[in-house]
Design a protein around this motif. Structure first.
Motif, PDB file in Angstrom:
ATOM      1  N   VAL A   1       0.875  -1.189   0.000  1.00 51.04           N
ATOM      2  CA  VAL A   1       0.000   0.000   0.000  1.00 51.04           C
ATOM      3  C   VAL A   1       0.897   1.218   0.000  1.00 51.04           C
ATOM      4  O   VAL A   1       1.767   1.371   0.861  1.00 51.04           O
ATOM      5  CB  VAL A   1      -0.925   0.012   1.226  1.00 51.04           C
ATOM      6  N   VAL A   2       0.704   2.064  -1.000  1.00 48.24           N
ATOM      7  CA  VAL A   2       1.485   3.294  -1.100  1.00 48.24           C
ATOM      8  C   VAL A   2       0.527   4.478  -1.029  1.00 48.24           C
ATOM      9  O   VAL A   2      -0.697   4.313  -1.131  1.00 48.24           O
ATOM     10  CB  VAL A   2       2.302   3.334  -2.403  1.00 48.24           C
ATOM     11  N   GLY A   3       1.098   5.650  -0.871  1.00 50.66           N
ATOM     12  CA  GLY A   3       0.274   6.862  -0.842  1.00 50.66           C
ATOM     13  C   GLY A   3       1.046   7.998  -0.236  1.00 50.66           C
ATOM     14  O   GLY A   3       2.121   7.787   0.354  1.00 50.66           O
ATOM     15  N   PRO A   4       0.554   9.228  -0.362  1.00 52.32           N
ATOM     16  CA  PRO A   4       1.253  10.385   0.179  1.00 52.32           C
ATOM     17  C   PRO A   4       1.361  10.282   1.709  1.00 52.32           C
ATOM     18  O   PRO A   4       0.603   9.544   2.362  1.00 52.32           O
ATOM     19  CB  PRO A   4       0.355  11.565  -0.210  1.00 52.32           C
ATOM     20  N   SER A   5       2.275  11.036   2.262  1.00 50.71           N
ATOM     21  CA  SER A   5       2.403  11.079   3.730  1.00 50.71           C
ATOM     22  C   SER A   5       1.125  11.632   4.340  1.00 50.71           C
ATOM     23  O   SER A   5       0.554  12.603   3.835  1.00 50.71           O
ATOM     24  CB  SER A   5       3.566  11.980   4.134  1.00 50.71           C
ATOM     25  N   GLY A   6       0.677  10.973   5.397  1.00 46.91           N
ATOM     26  CA  GLY A   6      -0.555  11.411   6.055  1.00 46.91           C
ATOM     27  C   GLY A   6      -1.810  10.914   5.386  1.00 46.91           C
ATOM     28  O   GLY A   6      -2.908  11.324   5.757  1.00 46.91           O
ATOM     29  N   SER A   7      -1.665  10.026   4.409  1.00 46.71           N
ATOM     30  CA  SER A   7      -2.854   9.539   3.704  1.00 46.71           C
ATOM     31  C   SER A   7      -3.614   8.485   4.503  1.00 46.71           C
ATOM     32  O   SER A   7      -4.728   8.129   4.117  1.00 46.71           O
ATOM     33  CB  SER A   7      -2.460   8.973   2.349  1.00 46.71           C
ATOM     34  N   GLY A   8      -3.017   7.957   5.572  1.00 49.53           N
ATOM     35  CA  GLY A   8      -3.726   6.976   6.385  1.00 49.53           C
ATOM     36  C   GLY A   8      -3.234   5.555   6.214  1.00 49.53           C
ATOM     37  O   GLY A   8      -3.905   4.606   6.625  1.00 49.53           O
ATOM     38  N   LYS A   9      -2.068   5.412   5.630  1.00 45.82           N
ATOM     39  CA  LYS A   9      -1.548   4.056   5.380  1.00 45.82           C
ATOM     40  C   LYS A   9      -1.317   3.305   6.693  1.00 45.82           C
ATOM     41  O   LYS A   9      -1.719   2.157   6.865  1.00 45.82           O
ATOM     42  CB  LYS A   9      -0.236   4.134   4.599  1.00 45.82           C
ATOM     43  N   SER A  10      -0.627   3.981   7.630  1.00 43.94           N
ATOM     44  CA  SER A  10      -0.358   3.330   8.920  1.00 43.94           C
ATOM     45  C   SER A  10      -1.658   3.077   9.672  1.00 43.94           C
ATOM     46  O   SER A  10      -1.812   2.045  10.330  1.00 43.94           O
ATOM     47  CB  SER A  10       0.579   4.194   9.763  1.00 43.94           C
ATOM     48  N   THR A  11      -2.613   3.997   9.537  1.00 43.15           N
ATOM     49  CA  THR A  11      -3.915   3.808  10.181  1.00 43.15           C
ATOM     50  C   THR A  11      -4.594   2.561   9.646  1.00 43.15           C
ATOM     51  O   THR A  11      -5.180   1.774  10.396  1.00 43.15           O
ATOM     52  CB  THR A  11      -4.803   5.039   9.960  1.00 43.15           C
ATOM     53  N   LEU A  12      -4.498   2.361   8.352  1.00 47.39           N
ATOM     54  CA  LEU A  12      -5.068   1.158   7.736  1.00 47.39           C
ATOM     55  C   LEU A  12      -4.450  -0.097   8.342  1.00 47.39           C
ATOM     56  O   LEU A  12      -5.145  -1.054   8.687  1.00 47.39           O
ATOM     57  CB  LEU A  12      -4.809   1.188   6.221  1.00 47.39           C
ATOM     58  N   LEU A  13      -3.135  -0.052   8.529  1.00 49.19           N
ATOM     59  CA  LEU A  13      -2.426  -1.206   9.094  1.00 49.19           C
ATOM     60  C   LEU A  13      -2.844  -1.452  10.541  1.00 49.19           C
ATOM     61  O   LEU A  13      -3.068  -2.594  10.963  1.00 49.19           O
ATOM     62  CB  LEU A  13      -0.921  -0.932   9.017  1.00 49.19           C
ATOM     63  N   HIS A  14      -2.945  -0.388  11.292  1.00 49.30           N
ATOM     64  CA  HIS A  14      -3.319  -0.518  12.691  1.00 49.30           C
ATOM     65  C   HIS A  14      -4.724  -1.076  12.826  1.00 49.30           C
ATOM     66  O   HIS A  14      -4.997  -1.912  13.704  1.00 49.30           O
ATOM     67  CB  HIS A  14      -3.221   0.835  13.400  1.00 49.30           C
ATOM     68  N   LEU A  15      -5.624  -0.610  11.982  1.00 52.26           N
ATOM     69  CA  LEU A  15      -6.988  -1.132  12.041  1.00 52.26           C
ATOM     70  C   LEU A  15      -7.018  -2.596  11.662  1.00 52.26           C
ATOM     71  O   LEU A  15      -7.744  -3.405  12.251  1.00 52.26           O
ATOM     72  CB  LEU A  15      -7.901  -0.326  11.115  1.00 52.26           C
ATOM     73  N   ALA A  16      -6.211  -2.946  10.653  1.00 49.15           N
ATOM     74  CA  ALA A  16      -6.198  -4.341  10.213  1.00 49.15           C
ATOM     75  C   ALA A  16      -5.711  -5.269  11.316  1.00 49.15           C
ATOM     76  O   ALA A  16      -6.139  -6.427  11.398  1.00 49.15           O
ATOM     77  CB  ALA A  16      -5.309  -4.473   8.981  1.00 49.15           C
ATOM     78  N   GLY A  17      -4.822  -4.770  12.164  1.00 52.13           N
ATOM     79  CA  GLY A  17      -4.266  -5.614  13.218  1.00 52.13           C
ATOM     80  C   GLY A  17      -4.945  -5.461  14.545  1.00 52.13           C
ATOM     81  O   GLY A  17      -4.503  -6.010  15.548  1.00 52.13           O
ATOM     82  N   GLY A  18      -6.037  -4.686  14.597  1.00 53.98           N
ATOM     83  CA  GLY A  18      -6.753  -4.521  15.852  1.00 53.98           C
ATOM     84  C   GLY A  18      -6.035  -3.623  16.847  1.00 53.98           C
ATOM     85  O   GLY A  18      -6.303  -3.678  18.049  1.00 53.98           O
ATOM     86  N   LEU A  19      -5.125  -2.786  16.333  1.00 50.89           N
ATOM     87  CA  LEU A  19      -4.433  -1.867  17.248  1.00 50.89           C
ATOM     88  C   LEU A  19      -5.206  -0.573  17.437  1.00 50.89           C
ATOM     89  O   LEU A  19      -4.833   0.260  18.261  1.00 50.89           O
ATOM     90  CB  LEU A  19      -3.037  -1.523  16.698  1.00 50.89           C
ATOM     91  N   ASP A  20      -6.230  -0.399  16.671  1.00 53.75           N
ATOM     92  CA  ASP A  20      -7.052   0.803  16.758  1.00 53.75           C
ATOM     93  C   ASP A  20      -8.479   0.412  16.385  1.00 53.75           C
ATOM     94  O   ASP A  20      -8.716  -0.663  15.823  1.00 53.75           O
ATOM     95  CB  ASP A  20      -6.505   1.880  15.817  1.00 53.75           C
ATOM     96  N   GLU A  21      -9.424   1.310  16.717  1.00 50.56           N
ATOM     97  CA  GLU A  21     -10.830   1.038  16.420  1.00 50.56           C
ATOM     98  C   GLU A  21     -11.307   1.924  15.291  1.00 50.56           C
ATOM     99  O   GLU A  21     -11.018   3.135  15.264  1.00 50.56           O
ATOM    100  CB  GLU A  21     -11.687   1.308  17.659  1.00 50.56           C
ATOM    101  N   SER A  22     -12.062   1.343  14.360  1.00 48.97           N
ATOM    102  CA  SER A  22     -12.597   2.140  13.255  1.00 48.97           C
ATOM    103  C   SER A  22     -13.888   2.835  13.692  1.00 48.97           C
ATOM    104  O   SER A  22     -14.523   2.443  14.665  1.00 48.97           O
ATOM    105  CB  SER A  22     -12.868   1.234  12.055  1.00 48.97           C
ATOM    106  N   ASP A  23     -14.248   3.840  12.920  1.00 45.66           N
ATOM    107  CA  ASP A  23     -15.520   4.519  13.179  1.00 45.66           C
ATOM    108  C   ASP A  23     -16.680   3.727  12.601  1.00 45.66           C
ATOM    109  O   ASP A  23     -17.808   3.784  13.098  1.00 45.66           O
ATOM    110  CB  ASP A  23     -15.498   5.921  12.565  1.00 45.66           C
ATOM    111  N   ALA A  24     -16.397   3.029  11.534  1.00 51.88           N
ATOM    112  CA  ALA A  24     -17.443   2.209  10.902  1.00 51.88           C
ATOM    113  C   ALA A  24     -16.758   1.095  10.132  1.00 51.88           C
ATOM    114  O   ALA A  24     -15.574   1.151   9.832  1.00 51.88           O
ATOM    115  CB  ALA A  24     -18.314   3.059   9.984  1.00 51.88           C
ATOM    116  N   GLY A  25     -17.530   0.070   9.784  1.00 57.56           N
ATOM    117  CA  GLY A  25     -16.989  -1.055   9.028  1.00 57.56           C
ATOM    118  C   GLY A  25     -16.505  -2.141   9.962  1.00 57.56           C
ATOM    119  O   GLY A  25     -16.566  -2.016  11.174  1.00 57.56           O
TER     120      GLY A  25
END
Lengths: 749, 219
Positions: free
Chosen positions: B39-63
Motif C-alpha cells: 500500500v502506497v500513498g502520500p504522507s498522512g494519507s492513512g496508510k499506517s492507520t489502515l495497518l493498525h486497524l487491520a491488526g486490531g491496534l485501533d478502532e474504526s468509526d465504521a466497518g
C-alpha cells in the motif's frame, strides 16, 4: 488528551497524598506543641500553686503576702475524699474546691461561672467528658447533696480526669456559707499566686521556703512544673509524632520533587518548540512552573485540609486528656506555611530540571528526551538468558538508577517509620496490659493495712504480699522537681524490679534507688545525697544506692523502705501488692481473695485511668501511620507511572504482539518488586540500626525500650508494602491498557 | 483464495473539530494467503492507520475487520490481544526492540504470548535469519538490518497467518532492505499473507499487488 489528564491526575494525587501526610502529622504536632500555652493563657493559670495543710486563711495570708514579686494571691479550700456521683458514674476520692471571689485560675468552656444562685457547682472538663455531664445536669457530692452543673471549667494545674485520678468540682464560698454558716476566717489550704514578673519566679521561690516555715507545705508547683507533669503524661510518644511528621514531610517532599522533575523532562520537546518560537528561558521556565503550581496548589490544599480534618478528632481527644486546648483557627497559620512549603517543593522540583533543559540546544530539546538504553555492561553471548516478565519489569525499573534509588529510599524511610510506629504501639499495648513492662512483678492490689498483708499472703496462689505506699514529693533543693516515692516495708525487688542502670539495690532504710529520669534531672549517681520534701513539710534525706531504668512517672521515681516515711507520716497507707505464684491464674486468685474479704484489682502497667489515654495515643499513631502508608502507595504509583511512561512504546509493542493485561500486570509487578523488596530490607535495617536506637536514646532516661524489629511487625510491614504494590500494579495496568496501542506506538518515549 | 484479511466499509476519522480528517472512507479490501500486497500513498494519507486497524491496534468509526475468518469488532482487549498473538505478526519501521533484552530474548518474549510450543521456533527462526552470531547482543549494538531481522523473527515466532509491516525498510540501506524483503517474500511463500505499507520502490517491485491510498480511498 487522556494521557495528559492521567498525568495531571497522578501528579495531583501525589501532591494530595503528601499534603495529607503533612496535614496529619503537622496539625497533631502543632496542637500538642502549643496546647499547654494556649490552655494556660485561657485559664489564667497562676504562676505558682501551693498546697498546705488546712489552716486559717488569715494565717496563710500573713505568711504569703510578704513574698516578693507577687501581684495577686487567691485562696481556696480543697476538700479531698469526697464521694462524687453523676449519670451512673461515681468516685469516692473526689475533690471539692471552694472558690472565693477574685481571679479564678480556670476558664469556663461551657455554661457559666459560679454566681449567686444556690446549689450550683462547676465540673472539671475531664469529669464532664468522662461522665457525660453538661450545664444543667446534676451531680451528687457527699456532704453537699445534689448540685446543679452551672458550667464546665478548664484548669491546667494537672492532666485531666481520668488521667489524673481525682475528679474535681468547684463550689462557691457563698454556697458553703449558706449551708454551714459564714466564717469570718475560713479554712484554706490552697494558694494561687500570680506574679508581677513571671520571669523572676526564682526570687519568689527562694523566699517561699522560709516564708512557709511553720506551715506544712504539701506541694509547691510552678507553671513550668505543671508543664513538665503534663508533658510527661504524653511521654515519648509525642516526641515520636514530631519525628513521624518530619519523616512524612521528607518522603513527600522527595517524591514531589522527583515527580515534578520527571514531568518537566518529559515535556522537553514542548520546551524546545517554545524556545524555537522565540520564548526566552525565563518565560519558558515560568510557564512550566505555573503549570506545575496550578495543579499542585489545589491538590496540596485538599490534602492538607483532609489531613487536618482526619487528625482533628483524635488530637482533640488527646488534648482533652492533657487538659490542653486545641489550636482552633491558629492552625491555619502552620497549614498555610505547609501549603506554601509543599507547593514550593513541587515548583522547586520542576524548576531545576526546567533550568537545565532550557540550557540545552533547541534542536536537542525538539528531538525529545528518549530514554537511552542502559549501557551494556557486558555482552551476553551464546545462549539466551531467562527473560521472565517479572525480571523484565525489574530491568525497566532499574534502567533509571537515580529514580530507582530515590524511590527505594523514600519507601525505605517511610516503611521504617511505620515499623517504628508498630513497635511503639506494641509497647503501648504492653504498658496497658502487662505490668512486667514496668518491671512490676505483682499482678493484683487489694485495699488494706499493713497488718492485712499477712492474711493476703496466706491465700492459695499468692506468693507474697506487702503494702505498697506512694507519696508525691519534691526535691528539697529544687521544689519545681516533682517526684514519686514508692515504698515497701522490706525488699521491694520481690514486687517490682526496674532494671538497674548503675550501682546496686538498696539494702537499708537510709538508702534509695532512683529512676534515670530523676537522676539526670538532679545530677544523682550512686553515693549521692537525695533530700526530699515530703507532704508533711519535713525534709527526708537518703543515700542513692543505685539508679534504675524505670518507665513509671517518666523515671522520676524513688524506691525506698517504708520505715522513714512512716516516721514522718504515721498515717501513710497504700494498697497491698499481691504477687502470684508461678502458674497461678489471676482470675482464680482474685476470687479466692474476694472470699477472704479482699477485693482485688488487676494491675496493668498503666493505671485504669490511663488506658483510654493510651488508646487515644494509639489512634493518633495509627492515623499518622495510615498517612505514611498513603505516601508509600503514592510513591509506588508514581514510579510505576513514570516507568510505563518511559516504556510506552515497548509496552505498546508487547500488546501488539499479543500481551494480555495479565502479562502487563506481571511486568509491572516486576517493576514494583524491584523497588519494594530492597525498600523492605533497607527499612528493616534502618529501623533496627538507626531509627530504633535513636528513639531508644530518647527514652534512655526512662527505660530501655524493646524497639527491635519483631518478626510479626516485619511481616505486617512487608504485607502492607505488598498490598500497596498490588494496588499500584492494578491501577497502573488498568491505566496502561486504556491507552490506544496505535497512538502509543507513535509517541516518543 | 483463502481470505486472511478482510476489510469491509472501513471508515476512520482522525483529529477533532476543524482538524478532523477522514483518512479512510468506506474502504473494502481482501488479502489472500501467499499474497504480498503493498500500500502506497502520500504522507498522512492513512496508510499506517489502515495497518493498525487491520491488526486490531485501533478502532474504526465504521466497518468491520476480519482476520483469519474471525471478526475483530466487539472483542474485549484481552480477546483482541489473544487473536493478535495467534494470527498476526507486526513489523515496524523503527524495529521497536526492547533495549534491555538481547535480540533472541526479544523474539522469545513474543513467544510467551502466543500458542504453546512457540518458544521452540525461536532457535530455528534465529538460525534461518542468520542471526545466531549476534543472538545474545542487545539492540544498541546491532546494525539496523540485524535489528529488523530480529523484528521479523519476532513477528513470525507465533506462526501467524497474517504479517503487517509498516515501512519495514524505511530505516535500512538498500542491502539490508533487500534482505528483509526476501524474508517477507519467504513468509508469503509459506502461505502467509503480508500487507506492507511502504514508500520503497524495491518493495512495490516485488509485491503481488500494489494499492494506492488517496483521499481515504484504496485503489
Amino acid at each position: 488528551m487522556r494521557g495528559r489528564r492521567d498525568r495531571v491526575l497522578v501528579a495531583a494525587a501525589l501532591t494530595a497524598a503528601a499534603g495529607l501526610a503533612v496535614g496529619v502529622a503537622g496539625s497533631v504536632g502543632f496542637a500538642l506543641a502549643t496546647g499547654y500555652d494556649r490552655a494556660a493563657q485561657r485559664s489564667d493559670q497562676p504562676d505558682l500553686l501551693a498546697r498546705f495543710a488546712p489552716g486559717r486563711l488569715s494565717a496563710l495570708d500573713a505568711r504569703l503576702r510578704r513574698l516578693p514579686n507577687v501581684e495577686r494571691i487567691v485562696y481556696r479550700l480543697e476538700v479531698n475524699r469526697i464521694a462524687l456521683a453523676a449519670n451512673g458514674r461515681s468516685r469516692r476520692n473526689g475533690a471539692v474546691h471552694v472558690v472565693r471571689p477574685g481571679r479564678r485560675g480556670y476558664a469556663i468552656v461551657a455554661g457559666r461561672d459560679l454566681g449567686e444562685r444556690p446549689g450550683e457547682a462547676l465540673v472539671e472538663r475531664g469529669v464532664a467528658r468522662e461522665w457525660g455531664l453538661e450545664p444543667g445536669d446534676r451531680i451528687d457530692a457527699r456532704g453537699l447533696g445534689r448540685l446543679r452543673v452551672a458550667g464546665i471549667a478548664l484548669s491546667v494545674d494537672n492532666v485531666a480526669f481520668p488521667l489524673a485520678t481525682v475528679p474535681r468540682i468547684y463550689v462557691a464560698q457563698a454556697e458553703i456559707d449558706r449551708r454551714f454558716g459564714a466564717d469570718p476566717d475560713p479554712g484554706a489550704n490552697l494558694a494561687l499566686v500570680w506574679l508581677a514578673d513571671p520571669d523572676r519566679l526564682d526570687i519568689t521561690l527562694a523566699a517561699a521556703r522560709p516564708a512557709a516555715f511553720g506551715l506544712r507545705t504539701e506541694q509547691l508547683l510552678t507553671r513550668r512544673g505543671v508543664q513538665q507533669v503534663i508533658d510527661q503524661a504524653a511521654g515519648i510518644v509525642i516526641a515520636l509524632l514530631a519525628v513521624f511528621a518530619l519523616v512524612a514531610s521528607a518522603c513527600a517532599g522527595a517524591m514531589l520533587a522527583a515527580a515534578a522533575g520527571a514531568d518537566v523532562r518529559r515535556r522537553a520537546p514542548v520546551l524546545g518548540l517554545q524556545r524555537a518560537l522565540g520564548a526566552t528561558r525565563r518565560q519558558v521556565i515560568a510557564e512550566q512552573l505555573l503549570d506545575v503550581a496550578v495543579v499542585a496548589a489545589p491538590a496540596a490544599a485538599l490534602g492538607l485540609g483532609v489531613g487536618a480534618f482526619a487528625a482533628a478528632a483524635p488530637t482533640s481527644a488527646l488534648l482533652g486528656y492533657l487538659n490542653e486546648v486545641g489550636p482552633g483557627l491558629a492552625l491555619l497559620g502552620p497549614l498555610a506555611a505547609a501549603f506554601a512549603g509543599l507547593v514550593a517543593v513541587v515548583v522547586a522540583g520542576a524548576a531545576w530540571p526546567a533550568w537545565q533543559l532550557t540550557r540545552r540546544p533547541v534542536t536537542s530539546l525538539l528531538r525529545g528526551g528518549d530514554l537511552p538504553p542502559a549501557p551494556a555492561r557486558r555482552r551476553t553471548g551464546g545462549r539466551a538468558s531467562s527473560t521472565g516478565l517479572l525480571m523484565l519489569g525489574a530491568r525497566f525499573a532499574l534502567a533509571r538508577r537515580g529514580r530507582w534509588l530515590a524511590s527505594v529510599g523514600v519507601l525505605a524511610v517511610a516503611t521504617a517509620a511505620v515499623l517504628l510506629i508498630l513497635a511503639v504501639a506494641d509497647l503501648l499495648v504492653s504498658l496497658r496490659d502487662d505490668p512486667g513492662t514496668l518491671g512490676r512483678r505483682y499482678a493484683l492490689t487489694v485495699p488494706g493495712t499493713a497488718r492485712d498483708a499477712a492474711a493476703v499472703a496466706r491465700v492459695p496462689g499468692v506468693a507474697a504480699a506487702a503494702q505498697r505506699s506512694t507519696i508525691e514529693a519534691a526535691d528539697s533543693f529544687s521544689l519545681t522537681q516533682p517526684l514519686r516515692v514508692v515504698a515497701y516495708p522490706a525488699d521491694h525487688v520481690a514486687f517490682e524490679a526496674a532494671p538497674l542502670a548503675t550501682g546496686r539495690r538498696l539494702r537499708t532504710a537510709r538508702e534509695v534507688e532512683v529512676g534515670l529520669g530523676l537522676a539526670d534531672a538532679l545530677g544523682l549517681r550512686p553515693g549521692s545525697l537525695l533530700a526530699i520534701q515530703s507532704a508533711t513539710g519535713r525534709e527526708l534525706r537518703f543515700r542513692v544506692a543505685g539508679v534504675v531504668r524505670a518507665l513509671e512517672n517518666d523515671g522520676r521515681i524513688v524506691y525506698a523502705r517504708t520505715a522513714p516515711l512512716l516516721r514522718d507520716d504515721p498515717s501513710l497507707g497504700g494498697p497491698i501488692a499481691v504477687r502470684l505464684e508461678r502458674g497461678a491464674d489471676r482470675g482464680e486468685v482474685t476470687r479466692r481473695l474476694a472470699r477472704a474479704g479482699f477485693v482485688g484489682t488487676p494491675t496493668g502497667a498503666a493505671t485504669l485511668s490511663s488506658r483510654s489515654f493510651l488508646a487515644v495515643l494509639a489512634t493518633v499513631l495509627r492515623t499518622v501511620a495510615l498517612a505514611i502508608g498513603l505516601v508509600c502507595l503514592a510513591a509506588v504509583l508514581q514510579t510505576l507511572g513514570l516507568t510505563t511512561r518511559d516504556r510506552r512504546r515497548s509496552l505498546a509493542v508487547l500488546r501488539a504482539s499479543g500481551a494480555r493485561p495479565r502479562h502487563l500486570g506481571a511486568l509491572l509487578a516486576g517493576a514494583a518488586g524491584a523497588i519494594l523488596l530492597p525498600a523492605l530490607v533497607a527499612a528493616v535495617m534502618l529501623q533496627r540500626f538507626v531509627l530504633g536506637p535513636i528513639v531508644a536514646g530518647l527514652t534512655a532516661d526512662y527505660a530501655t525500650l524493646p524497639l527491635g524489629v519483631r518478626a510479626l511487625d516485619g511481616l505486617v510491614a512487608g504485607g502492607g508494602l505488598a498490598f500497596v504494590g498490588m494496588v499500584a500494579v492494578v491501577l497502573a495496568t488498568r491505566s496502561s491498557i486504556h491507552q490506544p496501542i496505535a497512538a502509543e506506538l507513535q509517541r516518543d518515549a | 483464495m483463502t481470505s486472511l484479511l478482510r476489510l469491509r466499509g472501513l471508515t476512520k476519522t482522525v483529529g477533532s473539530g476543524r482538524a478532523a480528517r477522514r483518512v479512510l472512507d468506506d474502504v473494502d479490501f481482501e488479502l489472500g494467503a501467499g499474497e504480498l500486497c503493498a500500500v502506497v500513498g502520500p504522507s498522512g494519507s492513512g496508510k499506517s492507520t489502515l495497518l493498525h486497524l487491520a491488526g486490531g491496534l485501533d478502532e474504526s468509526d465504521a466497518g468491520d475487520v476480519s482476520v483469519a475468518g474471525q471478526r475483530l469488532g466487539g472483542r474485549s482487549d484481552p480477546a483482541l490481544a489473544r487473536l493478535r498473538a495467534q494470527h498476526v505478526g507486526f513489523v515496524f519501521q523503527a524495529f521497536h526492540l526492547v533495549a534491555e533484552l538481547s535480540g533472541e530474548e526479544n523474539v522469545r518474549l513474543a513467544a510467551r504470548f502466543g500458542v504453546p510450543g512457540a518458544a521452540r521456533r525461536v532457535a530455528a527462526l534465529i538460525d534461518a535469519m542468520d542471526l545466531r552470531g549476534v543472538a545474545g547482543t542487545r539492540p544498541a549494538q546491532l546494525s539496523g538490518g540485524e535489528q529488523q531481522r530480529f523484528a521479523v523473527a519476532r513477528a513470525l515466532v507465533n506462526d501467524p497467518e497474517l504479517v503487517l509491516a509498516d515501512e519495514p525498510t524505511g530505516n535500512l540501506d538498500a542491502a539490508a532492505g533487500a534482505v528483509v524483503l526476501d524474508l517477507l517474500r519467504a513468509a508469503t511463500d509459506a502461505g502467509r499473507g503480508v500487507l506492507v505499507v511502504t514508500h520503497d520502490p524495491a518493495v512495490t517491485a516485488r509485491a503481488d499487488r500494489v494499492l494506492t491510498l488517496r483521499d481515504g480511498r484504496l485503489s
